[in-house]
Design a protein around this motif. Structure first.
Motif, PDB file in Angstrom:
ATOM      1  N   ASP A 139       0.830  -1.203   0.000  1.00 23.47           N
ATOM      2  CA  ASP A 139       0.000   0.000   0.000  1.00 23.47           C
ATOM      3  C   ASP A 139       0.866   1.255   0.000  1.00 23.47           C
ATOM      4  O   ASP A 139       1.854   1.340   0.735  1.00 23.47           O
ATOM      5  CB  ASP A 139      -0.916   0.020   1.228  1.00 23.47           C
ATOM      6  CG  ASP A 139      -1.968  -1.079   1.176  1.00 23.47           C
ATOM      7  OD1 ASP A 139      -2.555  -1.286   0.105  1.00 23.47           O
ATOM      8  OD2 ASP A 139      -2.192  -1.734   2.217  1.00 23.47           O
ATOM      9  N   TYR A 140       0.471   2.198  -0.833  1.00 28.07           N
ATOM     10  CA  TYR A 140       1.094   3.522  -0.843  1.00 28.07           C
ATOM     11  C   TYR A 140       0.014   4.553  -0.541  1.00 28.07           C
ATOM     12  O   TYR A 140      -1.105   4.432  -1.047  1.00 28.07           O
ATOM     13  CB  TYR A 140       1.740   3.806  -2.200  1.00 28.07           C
ATOM     14  CG  TYR A 140       3.039   3.063  -2.417  1.00 28.07           C
ATOM     15  CD1 TYR A 140       4.259   3.646  -2.100  1.00 28.07           C
ATOM     16  CD2 TYR A 140       3.040   1.768  -2.940  1.00 28.07           C
ATOM     17  CE1 TYR A 140       5.459   2.964  -2.292  1.00 28.07           C
ATOM     18  CE2 TYR A 140       4.237   1.074  -3.129  1.00 28.07           C
ATOM     19  CZ  TYR A 140       5.438   1.681  -2.816  1.00 28.07           C
ATOM     20  OH  TYR A 140       6.621   1.004  -2.994  1.00 28.07           O
ATOM     21  N   ASP A 166      -0.653   7.472  -1.516  1.00 27.83           N
ATOM     22  CA  ASP A 166      -1.151   8.350  -2.574  1.00 27.83           C
ATOM     23  C   ASP A 166      -1.782   7.589  -3.739  1.00 27.83           C
ATOM     24  O   ASP A 166      -1.999   8.155  -4.808  1.00 27.83           O
ATOM     25  CB  ASP A 166      -0.020   9.242  -3.094  1.00 27.83           C
ATOM     26  CG  ASP A 166       1.164   8.452  -3.637  1.00 27.83           C
ATOM     27  OD1 ASP A 166       1.236   7.243  -3.352  1.00 27.83           O
ATOM     28  OD2 ASP A 166       2.007   9.045  -4.326  1.00 27.83           O
ATOM     29  N   SER A 167      -2.112   6.301  -3.531  1.00 27.71           N
ATOM     30  CA  SER A 167      -2.698   5.526  -4.617  1.00 27.71           C
ATOM     31  C   SER A 167      -3.487   4.334  -4.090  1.00 27.71           C
ATOM     32  O   SER A 167      -3.166   3.783  -3.038  1.00 27.71           O
ATOM     33  CB  SER A 167      -1.598   5.029  -5.559  1.00 27.71           C
ATOM     34  OG  SER A 167      -2.121   4.175  -6.554  1.00 27.71           O
ATOM     35  N   GLU A 168      -4.535   3.936  -4.848  1.00 30.19           N
ATOM     36  CA  GLU A 168      -5.307   2.741  -4.501  1.00 30.19           C
ATOM     37  C   GLU A 168      -4.662   1.480  -5.076  1.00 30.19           C
ATOM     38  O   GLU A 168      -5.072   0.368  -4.745  1.00 30.19           O
ATOM     39  CB  GLU A 168      -6.727   2.862  -5.039  1.00 30.19           C
ATOM     40  CG  GLU A 168      -7.550   3.984  -4.414  1.00 30.19           C
ATOM     41  CD  GLU A 168      -8.929   4.081  -5.017  1.00 30.19           C
ATOM     42  OE1 GLU A 168      -9.154   3.473  -6.096  1.00 30.19           O
ATOM     43  OE2 GLU A 168      -9.785   4.750  -4.437  1.00 30.19           O
ATOM     44  N   TYR A 203      -2.237  -1.472  -5.395  1.00 29.02           N
ATOM     45  CA  TYR A 203      -1.420  -2.171  -4.395  1.00 29.02           C
ATOM     46  C   TYR A 203      -0.766  -3.462  -4.904  1.00 29.02           C
ATOM     47  O   TYR A 203       0.041  -4.067  -4.198  1.00 29.02           O
ATOM     48  CB  TYR A 203      -2.257  -2.485  -3.149  1.00 29.02           C
ATOM     49  CG  TYR A 203      -3.438  -3.391  -3.405  1.00 29.02           C
ATOM     50  CD1 TYR A 203      -3.323  -4.774  -3.319  1.00 29.02           C
ATOM     51  CD2 TYR A 203      -4.671  -2.850  -3.742  1.00 29.02           C
ATOM     52  CE1 TYR A 203      -4.393  -5.605  -3.568  1.00 29.02           C
ATOM     53  CE2 TYR A 203      -5.755  -3.671  -3.999  1.00 29.02           C
ATOM     54  CZ  TYR A 203      -5.619  -5.047  -3.914  1.00 29.02           C
ATOM     55  OH  TYR A 203      -6.691  -5.859  -4.178  1.00 29.02           O
ATOM     56  N   PRO A 227       2.970  -2.248  -7.329  1.00 25.35           N
ATOM     57  CA  PRO A 227       2.653  -0.883  -7.755  1.00 25.35           C
ATOM     58  C   PRO A 227       3.811  -0.040  -8.280  1.00 25.35           C
ATOM     59  O   PRO A 227       3.580   0.913  -9.023  1.00 25.35           O
ATOM     60  CB  PRO A 227       2.075  -0.255  -6.484  1.00 25.35           C
ATOM     61  CG  PRO A 227       2.704  -1.019  -5.364  1.00 25.35           C
ATOM     62  CD  PRO A 227       2.899  -2.414  -5.877  1.00 25.35           C
ATOM     63  N   THR A 228       5.058  -0.356  -7.900  1.00 24.50           N
ATOM     64  CA  THR A 228       6.183   0.485  -8.317  1.00 24.50           C
ATOM     65  C   THR A 228       7.346  -0.376  -8.818  1.00 24.50           C
ATOM     66  O   THR A 228       7.350  -1.599  -8.665  1.00 24.50           O
ATOM     67  CB  THR A 228       6.690   1.376  -7.158  1.00 24.50           C
ATOM     68  OG1 THR A 228       7.418   0.563  -6.225  1.00 24.50           O
ATOM     69  CG2 THR A 228       5.547   2.084  -6.438  1.00 24.50           C
ATOM     70  N   THR A 271      -4.644   5.917 -11.047  1.00 23.29           N
ATOM     71  CA  THR A 271      -3.315   6.523 -11.005  1.00 23.29           C
ATOM     72  C   THR A 271      -2.452   5.806  -9.981  1.00 23.29           C
ATOM     73  O   THR A 271      -2.899   5.436  -8.898  1.00 23.29           O
ATOM     74  CB  THR A 271      -3.416   8.016 -10.630  1.00 23.29           C
ATOM     75  OG1 THR A 271      -4.269   8.656 -11.576  1.00 23.29           O
ATOM     76  CG2 THR A 271      -2.051   8.673 -10.680  1.00 23.29           C
ATOM     77  N   ARG A 272      -1.203   5.610 -10.339  1.00 26.48           N
ATOM     78  CA  ARG A 272      -0.264   4.911  -9.466  1.00 26.48           C
ATOM     79  C   ARG A 272       0.401   5.889  -8.510  1.00 26.48           C
ATOM     80  O   ARG A 272       0.181   7.095  -8.562  1.00 26.48           O
ATOM     81  CB  ARG A 272       0.784   4.191 -10.312  1.00 26.48           C
ATOM     82  CG  ARG A 272       0.168   3.378 -11.454  1.00 26.48           C
ATOM     83  CD  ARG A 272       1.190   2.606 -12.203  1.00 26.48           C
ATOM     84  NE  ARG A 272       1.582   1.429 -11.437  1.00 26.48           N
ATOM     85  CZ  ARG A 272       0.934   0.270 -11.476  1.00 26.48           C
ATOM     86  NH1 ARG A 272      -0.126   0.126 -12.229  1.00 26.48           N
ATOM     87  NH2 ARG A 272       1.351  -0.748 -10.762  1.00 26.48           N
ATOM     88  N   SER A 273       1.246   5.355  -7.631  1.00 26.22           N
ATOM     89  CA  SER A 273       1.976   6.187  -6.688  1.00 26.22           C
ATOM     90  C   SER A 273       2.799   7.239  -7.437  1.00 26.22           C
ATOM     91  O   SER A 273       3.316   6.990  -8.525  1.00 26.22           O
ATOM     92  CB  SER A 273       2.897   5.311  -5.838  1.00 26.22           C
ATOM     93  OG  SER A 273       3.570   6.073  -4.871  1.00 26.22           O
ATOM     94  N   ASN A 274       2.888   8.410  -6.843  1.00 27.00           N
ATOM     95  CA  ASN A 274       3.605   9.557  -7.430  1.00 27.00           C
ATOM     96  C   ASN A 274       2.952  10.073  -8.702  1.00 27.00           C
ATOM     97  O   ASN A 274       3.581  10.767  -9.506  1.00 27.00           O
ATOM     98  CB  ASN A 274       5.068   9.204  -7.715  1.00 27.00           C
ATOM     99  CG  ASN A 274       5.835   8.874  -6.444  1.00 27.00           C
ATOM    100  OD1 ASN A 274       5.630   9.515  -5.413  1.00 27.00           O
ATOM    101  ND2 ASN A 274       6.700   7.866  -6.513  1.00 27.00           N
TER     102      ASN A 274
END
Length: 236
Positions: free
Chosen positions: A81-82, A84-86, A88, A91-92, A115-118
């Motif tokens: 989990d991040y 700033d994003s749903e 999971y 994700p990165t 939208t992904r993290s960042n």
């Protein structure tokens, strides 16, 4: 214009091994009783003895333990989990790098339009991933046809119905999403993985009859707490 994917021989062999078969998802989250890499390796071994053609697993430690126990193609993910994003599921790039190091044959990535993290879009993220790992097999976990269509355009090697019903815009979808499976098979060229909401053999047979490449079942086989709840709810 449909995308034509040219695949190396090793990756073709991996996809041939899972074709027409059942992949069993062996996962347990930290708050679940079976959260233990040793237990997950035993689950995978049991799945192998039962005829599974592949395994889907979460976390580096579980994947390593499972790969020591069974020699089946493995779909690896890392759930993280991040704030700033749903998104999971892998994700990165950090999670992709870690999965590549495990040697898992296939890496699954959330390929929804969220939208992904960042603030990164799927297009931005996966273009970087594919450039870094051109020979790795990647599976797109999607929730609707538009996402599968984009995943094929971006060059994913497999498209799964994994996220159907789990995004805000598909939350009322009846699972298993046979309609999505059928549309993917008819309108796309990329091999399709049926995943999500398959609880009984009849549903698995119906999914396979749509022409998908393979199917994944997790909860109905490897999560006894959830299986028990289904039975206890039935007699309340």
């Amino acid at each position: 214009m449909k995308t034509v994917i040219i695949m190396n021989e090793k990756n073709k062999e991996i996809l041939d091994k899972i074709k027409g078969g059942l992949i069993v998802s062996c996962q347990a989250l930290e708050n679940e009783p079976l959260y233990d890499s040793y237990i997950m390796s035993k689950m995978a071994w049991a799945a192998y003895l039962g005829g599974a053609v592949g395994i889907r697993a979460n976390t580096v430690v579980d994947i390593k333990a499972i790969k020591e126990k069974v020699k089946l193609p493995l779909i690896g993910i890392i759930k993280k989990d991040y704030p700033d994003s749903e998104v999971y599921i892998t994700p990165t790039m950090e999670e992709v790098d870690a999965l590549v190091e495990t040697g898992c044959e296939i890496i699954a990535i959330d390929a929804t339009k969220r939208t992904r993290s960042n603030g990164a879009t799927l297009e931005e993220f996966f273009s970087q991933v594919r450039a870094k790992y051109p020979n790795q097999l990647f599976m797109a976990d999607t929730s609707c046809f538009e996402e599968g269509e984009l995943a094929e355009k971006l060059g994913f090697d497999l498209i799964g119905t994994t996220m159907a019903g789990y995004t805000p815009y598909t939350k009322n979808t009846q699972l298993p999403d046979f309609n999505l499976m059928e549309r993917y098979v008819k309108e796309l060229n990329t091999p399709v993985i049926a995943e999500g909401g398959i609880w009984v053999p009849e549903e698995l047979k119906k999914a396979m009859d749509t022409g998908v490449h393979a199917a994944v079942i997790g909860t109905a086989i490897t999560r006894p707490m959830n299986i028990t709840l289904r039975f206890t709810e039935a007699i309340k």
